[in-house]
Design an enzyme around this catalytic site. Structure first.
Site, PDB file in Angstrom:
ATOM      1  N   LEU A  61      14.222   1.364  34.800  1.00  0.00           N
ATOM      2  CA  LEU A  61      14.333   0.620  36.040  1.00  0.00           C
ATOM      3  C   LEU A  61      15.241  -0.501  35.789  1.00  0.00           C
ATOM      4  O   LEU A  61      15.953  -0.989  36.797  1.00  0.00           O
ATOM      5  CB  LEU A  61      13.118  -0.106  36.424  1.00  0.00           C
TER       6      LEU A  61
ATOM      7  N   MET B 121       0.834  -1.130   0.034  1.00  0.00           N
ATOM      8  CA  MET B 121       0.017  -0.043   0.035  1.00  0.00           C
ATOM      9  C   MET B 121       0.818   1.420  -0.078  1.00  0.00           C
ATOM     10  O   MET B 121       0.797   2.268  -0.810  1.00  0.00           O
ATOM     11  CB  MET B 121      -0.942   0.040   1.281  1.00  0.00           C
TER      12      MET B 121
ATOM     13  N   GLY C 139       5.395   8.749  -1.217  1.00  0.00           N
ATOM     14  CA  GLY C 139       4.579   9.964  -1.130  1.00  0.00           C
ATOM     15  C   GLY C 139       3.240   9.714  -0.642  1.00  0.00           C
ATOM     16  O   GLY C 139       2.639  10.771  -0.730  1.00  0.00           O
ATOM     17  N   ALA C 140       2.863   8.508  -0.142  1.00  0.00           N
ATOM     18  CA  ALA C 140       1.516   8.343   0.155  1.00  0.00           C
ATOM     19  C   ALA C 140       1.741   7.178   1.283  1.00  0.00           C
ATOM     20  O   ALA C 140       1.886   6.098   1.026  1.00  0.00           O
ATOM     21  CB  ALA C 140       0.691   7.839  -0.814  1.00  0.00           C
TER      22      ALA C 140
ATOM     23  N   ASN D 156      -1.221   6.737  14.560  1.00  0.00           N
ATOM     24  CA  ASN D 156      -1.956   7.099  15.591  1.00  0.00           C
ATOM     25  C   ASN D 156      -3.017   8.206  15.674  1.00  0.00           C
ATOM     26  O   ASN D 156      -3.850   8.481  16.092  1.00  0.00           O
ATOM     27  CB  ASN D 156      -1.358   7.071  17.252  1.00  0.00           C
ATOM     28  N   GLU D 157      -2.237   9.157  15.003  1.00  0.00           N
ATOM     29  CA  GLU D 157      -2.997  10.282  14.475  1.00  0.00           C
ATOM     30  C   GLU D 157      -4.403  10.163  13.596  1.00  0.00           C
ATOM     31  O   GLU D 157      -5.218  10.665  13.650  1.00  0.00           O
ATOM     32  CB  GLU D 157      -1.806  11.594  13.982  1.00  0.00           C
TER      33      GLU D 157
ATOM     34  N   TYR E 242     -12.334   0.528  -0.840  1.00  0.00           N
ATOM     35  CA  TYR E 242     -13.366   0.013   0.146  1.00  0.00           C
ATOM     36  C   TYR E 242     -12.966  -1.638   0.648  1.00  0.00           C
ATOM     37  O   TYR E 242     -13.308  -1.701   1.734  1.00  0.00           O
ATOM     38  CB  TYR E 242     -14.609  -0.344  -0.751  1.00  0.00           C
TER      39      TYR E 242
ATOM     40  N   GLU F  44      -6.676  -5.459  10.826  1.00  0.00           N
ATOM     41  CA  GLU F  44      -5.261  -5.245  10.691  1.00  0.00           C
ATOM     42  C   GLU F  44      -4.836  -4.260  12.064  1.00  0.00           C
ATOM     43  O   GLU F  44      -3.803  -4.810  12.810  1.00  0.00           O
ATOM     44  CB  GLU F  44      -4.871  -4.310   9.764  1.00  0.00           C
TER      45      GLU F  44
ATOM     46  N   GLU G 137       3.638   4.236  -0.250  1.00  0.00           N
ATOM     47  CA  GLU G 137       4.636   4.781  -1.330  1.00  0.00           C
ATOM     48  C   GLU G 137       5.391   5.766  -0.574  1.00  0.00           C
ATOM     49  O   GLU G 137       4.920   6.236   0.219  1.00  0.00           O
ATOM     50  CB  GLU G 137       3.573   5.283  -2.341  1.00  0.00           C
TER      51      GLU G 137
END
Length: 379
Positions: free
Chosen positions: A336, A123, A127-128, A365-366, A232, A241, A125
């Site tokens: 710790l 999926m 730029g994406a 997460n945004e 879709y 996922e 890229e």
């Protein structure tokens, strides 16, 4: 819980025995070699630990998602780099199982189950990233083929993948997500090239790569589902996922906490155990509470997902909250451990560098917060 039934626990015990023999002893070596060997995949397949949800007629076990949840948990306990197996099991192959034709299923599913076929989903890229509607990879019809051109990056299992589920534009006049389709590209296709194996901060043995498509001829029959429906399909599968990521993050947090409990009991300073300092006890109490909250939430979501409920909002919450919680746990645990926590000889160091990516992949997460806000109907 739904996946705590006796038959699930029998499966978990068998899986643990297998991993204790075939994974735990070799994991450090895989991390140094920066790759999980194909032989391990084939051993997983031989024991029925790849894609058990698939119908029996293709070689699967026709199980529910509870078995998948157990696989995600036990693989993460070994190490986060095994997320590539979960990517194959729970993310890529379900697309073929759900949207594939009978011919596609018969051709590829048996190999996915046996470990002879390793899959990847392409999926992202250069730029994406999370903006899937903006992908530039194209697939133009030419006779009985699509001609594919473009580039993908950060692709899990990219180097070893025999079958790539590719998101691409098939309608160049459509500027929105409506022009996206999914193609199944075989790893030996002419014009398909693999770039370098990416050198990551963490997940060292997890195979991540750049993929390059230069006039790759893909048969028309390798279209998955309907043309123009790819976006879709991806939206439909993102619930699972993101649940995979939330569940893996939960296990990572639990494992880091276990390591820290053990270490603070054994390590001494100022003539007493690290565990005996009030600050240590307070930190452990705080972490234990957050981990328990995460476990309760993710268990509920696994149960609801098994029952096929629409829990996009809740899974987005879990993906965001559990991964951020695991990052907080990693930071407090390594503190710790003191200086020893920064040493590669200690598992906590590996866990510390492995966990941050969970807040980025499968949608940042945004983006999860954007989805949650939309589902709240704030207008």
């Amino acid at each position: 819980m739904t996946y705590r039934k006796e038959e699930h626990q029998i499966f978990r015990k068998a899986l643990r025995r297998f991993l204790e023999k075939e994974a735990y002893p070799f994991y450090d070596e895989w991390e140094k070699n920066r790759m999980i060997p194909r032989a391990f995949w084939r051993k997983m397949g031989l024991q029925g630990f790849l894609c058990p949800f698939i119908d029996e007629k293709y070689g699967g076990l026709n199980t529910d998602f509870g078995y998948s949840a157990i696989l995600i948990e036990e693989l993460e306990r070994v190490g986060a780099s095994l997320i590539g197996v979960s990517n194959h099991n729970e993310i890529v192959v379900p697309y073929i199982h759900t949207f594939g034709t009978e011919e596609q299923k018969a051709k590829w599913l048996p190999g996915c189950i046996s470990g002879e076929i390793i899959t990847a989903i392409a999926m992202t890229e250069p730029g994406a990233g999370s903006d899937l509607a903006n992908i530039k990879t194209t697939a133009v019809k030419d006779g009985k083929h699509y001609i594919v051109n473009g580039q993908k990056t950060f692709i899990t299992n990219g180097i070893q993948a025999d079958l790539i589920l590719l998101a691409c534009k098939t309608d160049m006049n459509e500027k929105t997500h409506k022009g996206i389709s999914l193609l199944l590209v075989e790893g030996n296709a002419e014009g398909f090239k693999r770039g370098k194996k990416l050198d990551k901060i963490g997940l060292h043995s997890q195979d991540t790569a750049e993929l390059i498509f230069e006039d790759v001829k893909v048969p028309m029959e390798n279209l998955l589902g309907e043309e123009g429906k790819g976006f879709y399909y991806m939206m439909e599968k993102l619930q699972q996922e993101r649940l995979v990521v939330a569940l893996a993050a939960q296990i990572a947090a639990e494992r880091m906490f276990e390591l820290t409990i053990q270490y603070t009991k054994e390590r001494h300073a100022f003539k007493k155990r690290i565990m005996d300092f009030q600050n240590t006890q307070f930190k452990l109490a705080e972490m234990a509470t957050e981990i328990e909250l995460g476990r309760t939430f993710v268990d509920r979501l696994v149960s609801e997902h098994i029952h096929k409920k629409d829990i996009v909002k809740e899974v987005s919450m879990a993906k965001w909250w559990n991964t951020e919680m695991a990052k907080r746990v990693a930071s407090q645990c390594i503190q710790l451990f003191g200086g020893y926590g920064y040493m590669e000889d200690y598992e906590i160091a590996r866990r510390y560098r492995d966990i941050p990516i969970a807040a980025i992949y499968a949608g940042t997460n945004e983006i999860m917060k954007v989805i949650i806000a939309k589902k709240l109907d704030l207008n």
